[in-house]
Structure formats: C-alpha cells, structure tokens
Design a protein around this motif. Structure first.
Motif, mmCIF file in Angstrom:
data_model
loop_
_atom_site.group_PDB
_atom_site.id
_atom_site.type_symbol
_atom_site.label_atom_id
_atom_site.label_comp_id
_atom_site.label_asym_id
_atom_site.label_seq_id
_atom_site.Cartn_x
_atom_site.Cartn_y
_atom_site.Cartn_z
ATOM 1 N N GLU A 687 0.869 -1.155 0.115
ATOM 2 C CA GLU A 687 0.003 -0.018 -0.140
ATOM 3 C C GLU A 687 1.042 1.367 -0.053
ATOM 4 O OE1 GLU A 687 -2.713 -0.096 3.204
ATOM 5 O OE2 GLU A 687 -4.169 -1.123 2.065
ATOM 6 N N ILE A 710 -2.753 4.002 -3.031
ATOM 7 C CA ILE A 710 -2.370 3.210 -4.031
ATOM 8 C C ILE A 710 -2.408 1.681 -3.509
ATOM 9 C CG2 ILE A 710 -0.863 2.684 -6.111
ATOM 10 C CD1 ILE A 710 0.206 5.788 -5.619
ATOM 11 N N GLN A 711 -2.917 0.978 -4.151
ATOM 12 C CA GLN A 711 -3.110 -0.313 -3.578
ATOM 13 C C GLN A 711 -2.194 -1.307 -4.033
ATOM 14 O OE1 GLN A 711 -5.817 -1.227 -1.885
ATOM 15 N NE2 GLN A 711 -5.659 -3.369 -1.776
ATOM 16 N N PHE A 712 -0.686 -0.451 -4.061
ATOM 17 C CA PHE A 712 0.474 -1.364 -4.516
ATOM 18 C C PHE A 712 1.537 -0.752 -3.940
ATOM 19 C CE2 PHE A 712 -2.210 -1.396 -8.322
ATOM 20 C CZ PHE A 712 -2.261 -3.048 -8.666
ATOM 21 N N ARG B 126 -7.827 0.114 -9.371
ATOM 22 C CA ARG B 126 -7.210 0.048 -7.966
ATOM 23 C C ARG B 126 -8.220 0.304 -7.175
ATOM 24 N NH1 ARG B 126 -4.261 5.864 -7.683
ATOM 25 N NH2 ARG B 126 -3.023 4.696 -9.028
ATOM 26 N N ARG B 127 -8.209 -0.711 -6.265
ATOM 27 C CA ARG B 127 -9.568 -0.594 -5.354
ATOM 28 C C ARG B 127 -9.703 0.551 -4.593
ATOM 29 N NH1 ARG B 127 -8.169 -6.194 -4.729
ATOM 30 N NH2 ARG B 127 -7.303 -5.882 -2.675
ATOM 31 N N ARG B 128 -8.681 1.484 -4.267
ATOM 32 C CA ARG B 128 -8.786 2.476 -3.479
ATOM 33 C C ARG B 128 -9.392 3.532 -4.307
ATOM 34 N NH1 ARG B 128 -5.873 2.155 1.523
ATOM 35 N NH2 ARG B 128 -6.598 0.312 2.403
ATOM 36 N N LYS B 129 -9.949 4.710 -3.597
ATOM 37 C CA LYS B 129 -10.538 5.740 -4.451
ATOM 38 C C LYS B 129 -9.189 6.359 -5.131
ATOM 39 C CE LYS B 129 -13.361 9.596 -3.976
ATOM 40 N NZ LYS B 129 -13.991 10.680 -3.102
ATOM 41 N N THR B 133 -3.997 3.125 -12.314
ATOM 42 C CA THR B 133 -2.841 3.227 -12.661
ATOM 43 C C THR B 133 -2.701 3.304 -14.200
ATOM 44 O OG1 THR B 133 -2.991 0.680 -12.710
ATOM 45 C CG2 THR B 133 -1.849 1.624 -10.900
ATOM 46 N N ARG B 139 -3.338 -4.396 -11.730
ATOM 47 C CA ARG B 139 -4.421 -5.068 -11.908
ATOM 48 C C ARG B 139 -5.348 -4.637 -13.175
ATOM 49 N NH1 ARG B 139 -4.647 -4.925 -5.731
ATOM 50 N NH2 ARG B 139 -2.658 -6.380 -5.515
#
Lengths: 734, 252
Positions: A687, A710-712, B126-129, B133, B139
């Motif tokens: 994250e 960001i989910q990465f 991207r799951r979050r607000k 990307t 993903r």
C-alpha cells in the motif's frame, strides 16, 4: 592636509562603526563549503561507523542503533535546519574549543557543534560527536560561561556514549518488561518509567562530569546555576517587558476594550513530574551543582573567555532570527511579542514591524478561515508573564477584528514602503477575506469617525476622587471599566470596526488597494461558488468537471517546475499492524524516484530542477539554504488547508523563483509499505500514499496532481506510472 | 455473422480514431506508450464441451484441458483504458468409439479446433479511491466479445485389422463432412501485469468465457455419396475457464 585626511578617515571609520552597530536582520544562513559529513551518503557513514565502533553482526541492538542514528542524523544535517559556517556556529565552536582545551581527553571524539534553527530552548548531543545548540537557547543565555557549561554537559553525553547506551537499554527494557495494571486497573507503563529512570541517571551523570569539565576552564561559575532557570523558563520569551497594546495600533486605531487584560498572570515555576520525565527535577540539579560549587574560589575566573562582543553578536543574531522562526513554526503570537521585544531592546526597526505585520496577517487568515487550531500559539490563559497581555488581546479579537487590525498595521507599513510587493499582496489578501468571510463588499461599509483616536474618558476625574473604601467595594466589572477608562480605550466594540479606517479612508492608495482586494475576493467567491452549486445547471457542470478530473486529472500547462525535497519512505510490514522504516531501502527508493521523475520529465518535455538534500555536494550551500526556505514555505502552505495563503513569505519565494527560473514548486512525498514474500513482490503487493502537489509561488495556489492511496507498493514500474501520470497532468494544458 | 470480423475491425478503428482525436486531453499509458502486444499461453478447461451425433451422444473430449496460445494487439485509449484485438486458438480431441457405420473402424479420434477473434475492453484498476494506474501495469479487468469458428478433423483411425487405416480414412472422407460451425461468445478477464523492465511486462490472469454455437447443423447437405453418419456439435453453449500467463511488450 594630514589633519583633513585624518578627519575623513575618522569619519569613514565612524560611519563604519555606527553601521556595524546597526541591528543585523539578515537571515542566518549556511555559507562556504558544506562539511564532509553532510555530503557523504548515510550508507557510507553507517559502514564507517560500524568499523569505528567495531560492532559485529551479532550485536543487533548496537547495530540497529548505529543504523537508525546515522540516518536520522543525516536527515537532520540535510534538513536546512542546521547552520554551517555561520558566525553564530563559529562562535559556539570557539567556546567549545575552550572547554576542550581544558579537557584534552575529549578531543579524541572530534566533537563539533552546530546551531539549530529552532525557537525551542534546547541543546543535545549525539554519539557521532555532534552537539546541537538551538537558536532559542542562545537567545536566552546570559553570558558565555553559561554557554560553556551547557556545552560541557553535552560533551559528557558524547564521551560517555549515552545515546547508544540509552537506546540499547530501552530495547532491553522493551524486550523484558510487559505493561502491567495497577490496583485501580489503570495501565502502568513500567517500561517507560524504567527508561526515564535510566535517562535521568545519565543526565545527573552529565551534570556532575560536565561541571568537572567546566571547572577546569577559567570560566566564572557564579552564573552557571542560572542555566537551569534558563531551561526552566525556556517557554517564556527572552525578556519580560510589559506589552503595550498601542504597539499594534497604527493609523490612529484603538483596540477594542475587551482586549485589555485585567491582570497579568504571575510567573510560576512549571510543575515537574520527575517520574515521567527523562530529565531530573531542576531543583535537585541546582542543589547538586550548588553543593559542588560550594567553597570553590571564583577569583580570576571570567564570564567571557572568547569574546563578549561575539557573544552579544551571537545572542543578537539568535534573537533577531527568533521571530522569523516563530512565523515558520506558526507560533504567531510569540512572533509578535518577540518583534515587540526586538524594538524595545534594539530600537525601532522595519524588520520587527515586518514580522508583526506578517504574524497579524497569519492570525487574521487562519482565524477568518476557521483554522485557529492550526496556529501553534497557546490560549492566553496558559501564558504567564508580560506577553500574556498580547496573547489575551489576540484571543479576544474575533476574525473580523483581527483582519481589520492586520489591514491597519500592514497599511502603515505599506505607507512607509509603497513598493513592497509582499505587503501589497498581504493587504489584497486581507481585503479579499473581508469580502469572502466577513461580507464586507466595499469601503462604503466603513464610515468616518467623528473623532479620531481613543475616546476621551469622561469619568476619570470622578474616579480619582473615589475613596479607597469605595474602590474596594467595586465589582470586578467596575474595576475593568475603570481600568479601561484610565487606559483611554473606548468601550464600544460594536462600532470599533466601522471607524477603523478613518485616517486613511480618503487615501487614494488605500482605496485602490481595497478595490483590488475586494475584486480578488469576488474572484475567489466565484471559484468557491463553482464547488457549491445552487442550480441544476451548475450541479451538472460541477459533476461533469469532477468526472473529467477523476478520469484525466488536472491540466496545469506548466513547462518549468522545481521539485523541492522529494521524500520516499519505505516501510516493511513486519507484523499485522507493525511497520518498520527501512532506512537503506528508503534511500535507494528515493534515488530511484528522483531518477524516474527526471526521465519522465525528459520524455514529457518538462524542464525540471530537483533540489534534493540527498544529492548535495560540498559547494551546494546555496541549494541547502534554498531547500530550507522552500520546504518551510511548502509546509506552511500545507498547513493552510482551507484557504490560499498567497502572501506568506512571498518575497523570499520570489527570489527563489527567479533563481530557479520557475515560479512553480512541486512537493513529492511517497510512503510505501511492501508486503513480504515472492508473490507479493511479483504482484507489487503493498500500500502506498503518494502526495504530489504543485504550488504557484506567486499566487499561493496549489494543485494536488496526486493525493491518494495506491493499492500497490511503489516499485520501479509503479513509480514510472505515477510519476509519468503526475508530470503529464503538470505539463498538459486544456 | 460472417461480417463480424469486419465489424470488429471497424469498431477498433473507430476507438483508435476517437482516442487519437482526444489524445492531447487524455493521459496516455505507461511511460506515454499507447500500443502494446501481448502473447499468452492459457491452460483452459472446457466445460460441457460435448460432441454429439446420431451415433455418438455427449462424447466428452479426451482431456477437457487445452493449452491455448493467444496474441493480442492493444491500444491504450486513455490512462487506464485499453482496447484489444485478440486472436486465439485451442484444440480438443474427441474419441469417437461408436462408429458402426464405418465397418472395421473401432475408434476415430476427432481433433476439434476452435479459433476465436475478439475485441476486448479493459481497464487497469485500483481498489482505493483515486485515478487508476496507467495501462497496462497493475491489475486489470475487462470483457471481450468474440466470434469463432470450430472445425473438426479426424486424426487417428483405430481399426479391427480388417481394413487399413488409409482405407478407413478414405471411406471417412467420402462419407463424412467435417464439422464446421461458427460461434460467438464473451469472456470476462482479470489479472495483473508486472513490469519486468521498462518495456516488457509479465501478465498473469484468469479468463471466464462462454461460447454460444450458432448452429448444430454442421453437416452440409450431403452430396450423392452415401450418408453414413454425421458428427454434430451440441447446440448448447460451452463455458471455458483459463489461466493466462504471458508477456506483453510496449511498442510505442
């Protein structure tokens, strides 16, 4: 003829001497060549430290200490808060040299001192041989001997390796002690208590050995006990001078009656909770030191061994810098009071007025925009001493009154210096706030007062005739009223604001500035209205804009930008909710981020300059100073969450923009958590928080091109993705 | 349905044209690239892919798993959106044992080939607000529609010894029409791409597809030759489930 030349020479010398006595208000900055330890990479310093301390891989605690302390110290050294090759630092080092000369064994640790640009009254030492002395402390010391005593104390910490011992001890305590509950069921943090106990023992030891170091010098020891009082009352200003509200009253304006404080709170020693403190109680330290000094002969000892003039110079430079630091630290009331003290101590000067004007501007803006909590000045009831009168006056004024006061004060400055763009911007901003926040749409709101200045008291004579008995029977409110009448304040706050500008209401410059300010307010209002739609059409327009913004980001159309102090913090997830900063990885990732940013800028045709403290070379001292100025400016802009703080430190930033040929400054902060494991690496699992904001130094406007989770994990690919996206938003235009 | 490839071509051209027009306003993909090609190998399970005929009913393939090669040309329309023109091919082998109409033949192995051409619409997520990307990294999730062609061809004849394999093949050729049928379908795909370097990405993903066959009358009106039997394809749809592994190369 010779006499003529002599008289000319004397005149020149005299002028030079007179000039040299003028208050030096130039900002304290680093100069010359940066020390080796500043420009060496922390990784290299860490490896050297490992060798010097001869620590094996098996000694994980000491290893960890060296790693953390090297990186933390490195960040401090490159932060811009530390001064290099400055006159104050040179003087402090000379005083320290006096102590070292009397105690040659200290020299093997190669101790050196740096001055810290902070208003806090503090000095501390690190095992790496560095003593830091704050400008706040230097502003409060009374003589050189006191400085020598402080340095002696800190040198003990270095010689004894206290910081490392304390770190190792803390880790041992953390590993062996579990938090327990006392009989009342309250949590009792035994570990913290044990750590504090250890730290207090170290401080006592530093006091004792430090006194021995000091006594080997020829410094007068009569005043060194007072050092503890300097620390005890460090929260108070460097002088106690009754604050006169008239000081803030420009353009014949009188402050509202409610601003007058009834009684100043007496100064009481701060309460000390020794058990929960890392330092022993000051009284016990004083007693121990007095015991040691009893019976010693002070004859022949001197308060100044290096130079009383240089001490005075250092203290003066520290005191002059203090209000600037208070402004940066958002301690606005403290800035005003210190500005007032400067004028009282060193005579009237434009610098102090500039500080006061800016602080009033800051107060007005933060108060008007409902962000008083972001100002770091305490409430007036928590303040003791003479400055309380000022804190009280500021606290009692509402946002509108503060704005009006700031306008009058700054307009008086503007009259003195009509070409000052910064003051002009301040005034426009303040008039803008009158429109935006206080519903004052034009100068028509104000009216001419029938008489200018404080209302004359009509009952003073009858007051004087009152007997003592009658005075005693007065109620509190009667007393306040009598006090106010004696001071000449009118007790009619409801009309106070409307007659504020009587002295300048017909002044064409004033009217022009007000006009510009109200126009700016209208412009801002239109922008705000866009985000608060009332009709369906407006709502649709806003929705469309938001959708586009979400999809495409912003379009700033900026071709040149200066990136200031980019930061990448790499965290490793060691447990479910347990994160640890990996210093080495952070350094590597920050380097990578800078490279990626530069590559993307090249691809997109953005002319970008990065001011990165990690890349400083020995001759980059100007860059370090610029990083300090710009970082502080950016940080203050971020404090002003809900409004545009356009005039704050504008003059400095204009110079900055000119030097780097770009009025836009970009701030990049990345915090990234990496999950562990091969699969996690493959999928960049983790994250991240990324903040990239572009600031316009001319208008104070800012745009967040990235402000998101960001989910990465931000590995190379994701950095490339995010940086490219961000810079693309910066460069493209609608 | 024979015009479907043309429709796909036109749709793709339209998408590219529109996105090029707005290229200045949009953010292109990763490092400013817009095109990437991807080659994938997808072990795919075909569920209920049964072969039926007058003599064979619900004959499953020897193995329901096929390694499907797939290539795609992708165009990033804006930031995280991309369209893909995809081609893939899979093969299954059905063992037809009940072949009484071919004397002396005990078993025919029929290789069924499915070729698909599709148009996919994807976005990286991207799951979050916050904005997504830049494609193609991270993903992805998307859907695609496709048109396909199935064809069957015998590969092996197992005889009882009374006839040679060549004879059996000749007799088959003269008596049977190879099955050939079109189908349409859609699939939902999701996965992840990791950049291996600045140009190459490794992709891993899952693909859930559904094929709907357009006709079960796969045999032509038989010619004058003796009709022995016909193999038909079940009219019901068939589901597929694949794991996609591949490499993507960013072009320009």
């Amino acid at each position: 003829m010779k006499a003529l030349w002599l008289s000319v020479f004397m005149l020149v010398m005299g002028t030079t001497c007179l000039h040299s006595q003028e208050l030096d208000t130039s900002p304290l900055e680093s100069s010359g060549t940066l020390p080796e330890e500043v420009v060496t990479s922390p990784a290299k310093k860490y490896r050297t430290a490992l060798r010097n301390y001869r620590i094996g891989d098996d000694d994980s605690q000491r290893n960890q200490f060296l790693l953390e302390s090297t990186y933390v110290l490195d960040q401090l050294l490159r932060s811009g808060y530390v001064l290099y090759n400055d006159p104050v630092g040179a003087y402090v080092n000379d005083v320290m040299e006096t102590v070292i000369a009397a105690n040659p064994s200290i020299r093997e640790k190669e101790p050196r001192a740096y001055v810290l640009k902070t208003s806090e009254v503090n000095a501390f030492a690190l095992d790496q041989g560095i003593v830091f002395v704050s400008l706040g402390l230097l502003a409060q010391l009374e003589n050189e001997a006191q400085l020598a005593f402080v340095l002696s104390h800190e040198l003990v910490h270095i010689i004894e390796g206290h910081v490392m011992d304390s770190f190792v001890e803390d880790m041992k305590i953390d590993n062996s002690v579990i938090t327990t509950k006392d009989r009342d069921g309250k949590q009792f943090d035994l570990a913290e208590t044990m750590k504090n106990q250890y730290s207090r023992e170290q401080e006592m030891s530093a006091d004792e050995i430090g006194a021995e170091y000091f006594l080997k010098t020829n410094y007068d020891f009569t005043s060194i006990v007072r050092v503890f009082d300097v620390l005890r009352y460090g929260h108070l200003p460097f002088d106690e001078v009754p604050f006169e509200l008239e000081y803030l009253q420009e353009l014949s304006v009188t402050l509202p009656a409610k601003c007058v404080i009834e009684e100043i709170a007496p100064i009481t020693p701060p309460e000390e909770d020794e058990e929960n403190s890392t330092h022993p109680a000051i009284d016990s330290r004083i007693i121990k030191l007095r015991d040691r000094l009893t019976g010693l002969d002070n004859e022949g000892r001197q308060e100044f061994l290096v130079s009383s003039e240089r001490f005075e110079m250092a203290r003066q430079r520290a005191r002059v810098t203090l209000p600037r630091l208070f402004l940066e630290e958002q301690q606005l009331s403290e800035a005003i009071y210190t500005g007032f003290l400067l004028e009282k101590t060193y005579g009237e000067n434009a610098y102090a007025k500039e500080i006061v004007g800016k602080a009033l501007y800051g107060w007005a803006r933060f108060r008007s925009n409902g962000q008083s909590r972001d100002v770091n000045s305490p409430r007036w009831k928590k303040v003791q001493g003479e400055s309380q009168a000022l804190f009280h006056a500021i606290n009692k004024m509402n946002a509108e009154e503060l704005t009006l006061l700031a306008i009058t004060y700054n307009y008086a400055r503007y009259q003195q210096e009509p070409n000052n763009k910064e003051t002009k911007a301040i005034l426009i901003d303040l008039f803008g706030d009158l429109y935006l926040e206080h519903d004052i749409e034009s100068l028509d709101y104000f009216k001419m007062a029938s008489s200018v200045g404080p209302t004359e008291s009509t009952s003073v004579s009858s007051e004087e005739e009152k007997t003592e008995e009658e005075t005693e029977s007065e109620s509190k409110l009667d007393k306040i009223q009598r006090n106010q009448q004696r001071e000449g304040y009118e007790n009619t706050p409801t009309v106070w604001d409307k007659t504020m500008f009587t002295a300048v209401l017909n002044d064409s410059d004033f009217r022009a500035l007000a006009e510009e300010g109200f126009d700016y307010g209208k412009e801002r209002q239109a922008e705000i209205d866009f985000y608060e739609p009332e009709t369906n059409r407006e709502r649709t327009r806003l929705r469309k804009y938001q959708k586009q913004r979400e999809k495409r980001g912003v379009s700033l159309g900026i071709k040149r930008v200066t990136v200031v102090n980019p930061v990448f913090i790499h965290l490793d997830q060691s447990g479910r909710n347990d994160y640890a900063m990996d210093f080495e990885k952070s350094e590597a990732q920050q380097q990578l981020m800078n490279d990626v940013l530069a590559d993307c800028a090249k691809d997109l045709g953005v002319s970008m300059r990065t001011l990165d403290p990690a890349k400083l070379r020995a001759d980059d001292v100007d860059e370090l100073n610029d990083i300090a100025v710009a970082s502080s400016w950016v940080s203050t802009q971020l404090d002003a969450e809900d409004f545009i703080y356009q005039a704050y430190n504008r003059a400095d930033m204009e110079d900055f923009a000119e030097r780097y040929n770009s009025r836009y400054v970009m701030s990049v902060i990345a915090i990234s958590v990496a999950k562990r494991g091969l699969l996690a690496k493959l999928f960049s699992s983790g994250e991240s928080l990324l903040l990239m904001a572009v600031f316009d130094t001319e208008t104070g406007r800012r745009s967040y091109v990235k402000s998101e989770f960001i989910q990465f994990y931000l590995d190379r690919a994701f950095l490339q993705s995010e940086m490219y996206d961000a810079l693309n938003q910066v460069v493209k235009s609608n | 349905m024979k015009h479907l490839p043309k429709i796909i071509y036109l749709a793709l051209t339209f998408c590219i044209t529109i996105s090029t027009v707005h290229a200045q306003q949009h953010v292109p993909g990763f490092l400013g690239k817009r095109f990437f090609v991807e080659a994938q190998l997808a072990p795919t399970v075909y569920y209920q892919h049964l072969l039926s005929s007058s003599v064979v009913s619900d004959e499953p393939p020897r193995s329901p798993v096929s390694i499907v090669p797939k290539i795609s040309l992708n165009y990033i329309t804006a930031r995280s959106y991309y369209v893909a023109l995809e081609l893939e091919q899979s093969q299954l082998t059905h063992e037809v044992t009940n072949v009484n109409n071919l004397a002396g033949v005990e078993q025919v192995d029929l290789r069924v080939t499915l070729r698909r051409a599709g148009l996919g619409f994807y976005r990286t997520t991207r799951r979050r607000k916050g904005v997504s990307t830049l494609a193609p990294i991270g993903r992805y999730v998307g859907t695609r529609i496709f048109y396909g062609q199935l064809s069957g061809k015998p590969t092996t004849f197992v005889t009882d010894g009374s006839v040679t394999e060549q004879d059996a093949m000749d007799r088959y050729d003269s008596g049977y029409e190879n099955p050939e049928v079109g189908f349409v379908g859609f699939a939902i795909a999701l996965g992840n791409r990791t950049m291996l370097n600045d140009q190459i990405a490794l992709s891993l993903g899952l693909d859930f597809g559904y094929n709907l066959f357009l006709s079960s009358q796969v045999y032509s009106d038989f010619n004058r030759r003796q009709l022995v039997s016909e193999f038909t394809i079940d009219r019901y749809g068939r589901s597929t489930f694949g794991i996609h592994i591949g490499l993507a190369a960013l072009l320009f």
